[in-house]
Write an enzyme that holds these catalytic residues in place. Structure first.
Site, PDB file in Angstrom:
ATOM      1  N   ASP A 256      -1.447   6.805   6.500  1.00  0.00           N
ATOM      2  CA  ASP A 256      -2.520   5.936   6.018  1.00  0.00           C
ATOM      3  C   ASP A 256      -2.826   4.961   7.149  1.00  0.00           C
ATOM      4  O   ASP A 256      -2.033   4.073   7.437  1.00  0.00           O
ATOM      5  CB  ASP A 256      -2.046   5.196   4.754  1.00  0.00           C
ATOM      6  CG  ASP A 256      -3.077   4.181   4.250  1.00  0.00           C
ATOM      7  OD1 ASP A 256      -4.148   4.040   4.873  1.00  0.00           O
ATOM      8  OD2 ASP A 256      -2.793   3.525   3.225  1.00  0.00           O
TER       9      ASP A 256
ATOM     10  N   TRP B 299       0.832  -1.212   0.000  1.00  0.00           N
ATOM     11  CA  TRP B 299       0.000   0.000   0.000  1.00  0.00           C
ATOM     12  C   TRP B 299       0.861   1.255   0.000  1.00  0.00           C
ATOM     13  O   TRP B 299       0.582   2.211  -0.728  1.00  0.00           O
ATOM     14  CB  TRP B 299      -0.971   0.002   1.175  1.00  0.00           C
ATOM     15  CG  TRP B 299      -2.032  -1.059   1.047  1.00  0.00           C
ATOM     16  CD1 TRP B 299      -2.264  -2.093   1.903  1.00  0.00           C
ATOM     17  CD2 TRP B 299      -3.002  -1.206  -0.011  1.00  0.00           C
ATOM     18  NE1 TRP B 299      -3.303  -2.871   1.445  1.00  0.00           N
ATOM     19  CE2 TRP B 299      -3.772  -2.352   0.276  1.00  0.00           C
ATOM     20  CE3 TRP B 299      -3.271  -0.494  -1.182  1.00  0.00           C
ATOM     21  CZ2 TRP B 299      -4.812  -2.791  -0.556  1.00  0.00           C
ATOM     22  CZ3 TRP B 299      -4.305  -0.929  -2.004  1.00  0.00           C
ATOM     23  CH2 TRP B 299      -5.056  -2.059  -1.688  1.00  0.00           C
TER      24      TRP B 299
ATOM     25  N   LYS C 278     -12.391  -1.314   6.910  1.00  0.00           N
ATOM     26  CA  LYS C 278     -11.670  -2.275   7.737  1.00  0.00           C
ATOM     27  C   LYS C 278     -12.053  -2.168   9.213  1.00  0.00           C
ATOM     28  O   LYS C 278     -12.419  -3.166   9.802  1.00  0.00           O
ATOM     29  CB  LYS C 278     -10.168  -2.134   7.537  1.00  0.00           C
ATOM     30  CG  LYS C 278      -9.743  -2.836   6.246  1.00  0.00           C
ATOM     31  CD  LYS C 278      -8.633  -2.186   5.515  1.00  0.00           C
ATOM     32  CE  LYS C 278      -8.491  -2.809   4.117  1.00  0.00           C
ATOM     33  NZ  LYS C 278      -7.704  -1.973   3.224  1.00  0.00           N
TER      34      LYS C 278
HETATM   35  C1  LIG Z   1      -7.132  -1.550   2.114  1.00  0.00           C
HETATM   36  C2  LIG Z   1      -6.073  -0.548   2.173  1.00  0.00           C
HETATM   37  C3  LIG Z   1      -5.954   0.475   1.217  1.00  0.00           C
HETATM   38  C4  LIG Z   1      -6.824   0.557  -0.006  1.00  0.00           C
HETATM   39  O1  LIG Z   1      -8.108   0.888   0.281  1.00  0.00           O
HETATM   40  P1  LIG Z   1      -9.204   1.082  -0.862  1.00  0.00           P
HETATM   41  O2  LIG Z   1     -10.360   1.544  -0.077  1.00  0.00           O
HETATM   42  O3  LIG Z   1      -9.417  -0.250  -1.520  1.00  0.00           O
HETATM   43  O4  LIG Z   1      -8.697   2.088  -1.823  1.00  0.00           O
HETATM   44  C5  LIG Z   1      -4.965   1.420   1.396  1.00  0.00           C
HETATM   45  N1  LIG Z   1      -4.127   1.363   2.440  1.00  0.00           N
HETATM   46  C6  LIG Z   1      -4.205   0.390   3.364  1.00  0.00           C
HETATM   47  C7  LIG Z   1      -3.252   0.385   4.512  1.00  0.00           C
HETATM   48  C8  LIG Z   1      -5.176  -0.590   3.262  1.00  0.00           C
HETATM   49  O5  LIG Z   1      -5.260  -1.551   4.193  1.00  0.00           O
END
Ligand SMILES: *Cc1c(COP(=O)(O)O)cnc(C)c1O
Length: 355
Positions: A167, A100, A191
């Site tokens: 993030d 990511w 999540k």
């Molecule tokens: C799942 C995830 C993403 C991507 O998320 P989307 O909503 O599919 O764009 C980005 N960063 C992390 C750390 C993630 O776990």
């Protein structure tokens, strides 16, 4: 009982699902569905206000911060961050600790210069590299607080005067931290805080207005702040589910309680895996994620057999990410420890039969 170890979208509290489904038929006794109400009605303004206030309360943010609910997944933030913060001739520092973070780097390179200040690539991203310095001319430092795919997590954060952009998609609201040490926090909701379709973005206001680039309105943080996240039609239902999930977190005891649960679940999982010769976790102890445990059975045939047994026992989502392989057990806030116990029992039993 289904054990939902999905990495995202993932398990949500039963209560939240119950309330969300009731609101689809009759929202707050209005006789209307949450899917049918206008986003500028008092009904919805109350929803987004509660969600915003819950975020401020859980994160204990000072007044220097704004809380936004924006469209799209975290992937949108990979570009929206540099588009708003980084001029073409400027440099941002990025940490490369997994898939990511790498995607974020690729997007930032479209807008300015990227300096990769730390990487854990040399050991296959099985640790967090804390040993790095950040050039003082860096516009910001970008980190991924939990590497969902590789199973690593930052347990202490860099001390720096450079603004930190984080993030937090896969460990948001899972523990007590000082959120005021970050200048920008973003997370896709699916999540740990709700349904797919909305991003939480928390911004320190003094970060904005410092670049020359013209920014399309819908990508412009300042325009969203001025419009209170109602620049256009927001993802109404996803924000509603996030509001319910935040309400649930507070009712259960807040971030200290979420942290306690994450400790208990991850301790149980890792201590079990470490005790079984058949299972191998390559992630260094100090960097292990309390949200996503990634490990392997080195014999591929046995691993396939084990994954099949998981399926038969209603354990969903334990197959590792396609590029990493192996086994991944995601233990987000709403996952009951009973599910982790059930997984551990199966792993022990399998080890005894095949080990
Ligand atoms: C799942 C995830 C993403 C991507 O998320 P989307 O909503 O599919 O764009 C980005 N960063 C992390 C750390 C993630 O776990």
């Amino acid at each position: 009982m289904v054990h939902n170890f999905n990495s995202g979208p993932s398990v949500l509290p039963q209560q939240v699902l119950q309330q969300a489904s009731e609101a689809i038929i009759n929202f707050n006794n209005t006789g209307l569905s949450i899917l049918e109400i206008g986003h500028r009605t008092d009904w919805f303004i109350n929803v987004i206000e509660e969600a915003r206030n819950s975020v401020k309360e859980l994160m204990q943010l000072t007044d220097e911060y704004e809380v936004l609910f924006l469209h799209g997944g975290a992937t949108t933030q990979f570009m929206q961050v540099p588009m708003n913060l980084l001029d073409a001739n400027e440099t941002a520092a990025y940490c490369d600790n997994g898939i990511w973070g790498n995607k974020a780097i690729k997007e930032a390179e479209l807008f300015g210069n990227v300096n990769i200040v730390a990487s854990s690539k040399n050991k296959n991203h099985t640790y967090i590299n804390h040993n790095f310095s950040i050039p003082t001319n860096s516009k910001y430092l970008h980190i991924t607080t939990n590497n969902t795919v590789e199973g690593t997590q930052w347990h202490q954060f860099p001390q720096t005067n450079i603004p930190i952009v984080a993030d937090m998609s896969s460990d948001i609201f899972s523990k007590q931290i000082n959120f005021n040490q970050f200048s920008l926090i973003y997370a896709g909701a699916q999540k740990n805080m709700g349904a797919a379709g909305v991003n939480l973005v928390v911004i320190k206001k003094n970060l904005l207005g410092k670049i020359k680039r013209a920014i399309p309105s819908i990508m412009n943080y300042q325009k969203h702040i001025d419009a209170n996240s109602l620049l256009n039609t927001p993802p109404v239902f996803a924000i509603y589910v996030a509001m319910l999930t935040l309400r649930w977190i507070k009712k259960e005891g807040g971030l200290s309680e979420m942290e306690k649960r994450a400790e208990a679940k991850s301790n149980l999982l890792y201590s079990t895996i470490d005790s079984l010769p058949l299972f191998k976790c390559f992630v260094e102890n100090e960097s292990r994620s309390k949200m996503n445990a990634v490990f392997f059975i080195e014999n591929e045939n046995l691993q396939t057999e084990f994954l099949n047994e998981c399926k038969i026992n209603n354990m969903i989502g334990v197959k590792g990410y396609r590029t990493v392989g192996g086994i991944r057990v995601s233990m987000y806030n709403a996952l009951a420890i009973e599910s982790v116990q059930a997984f551990c029992n199966l792993a022990i039993d399998f080890n005894n039969r095949k080990g």
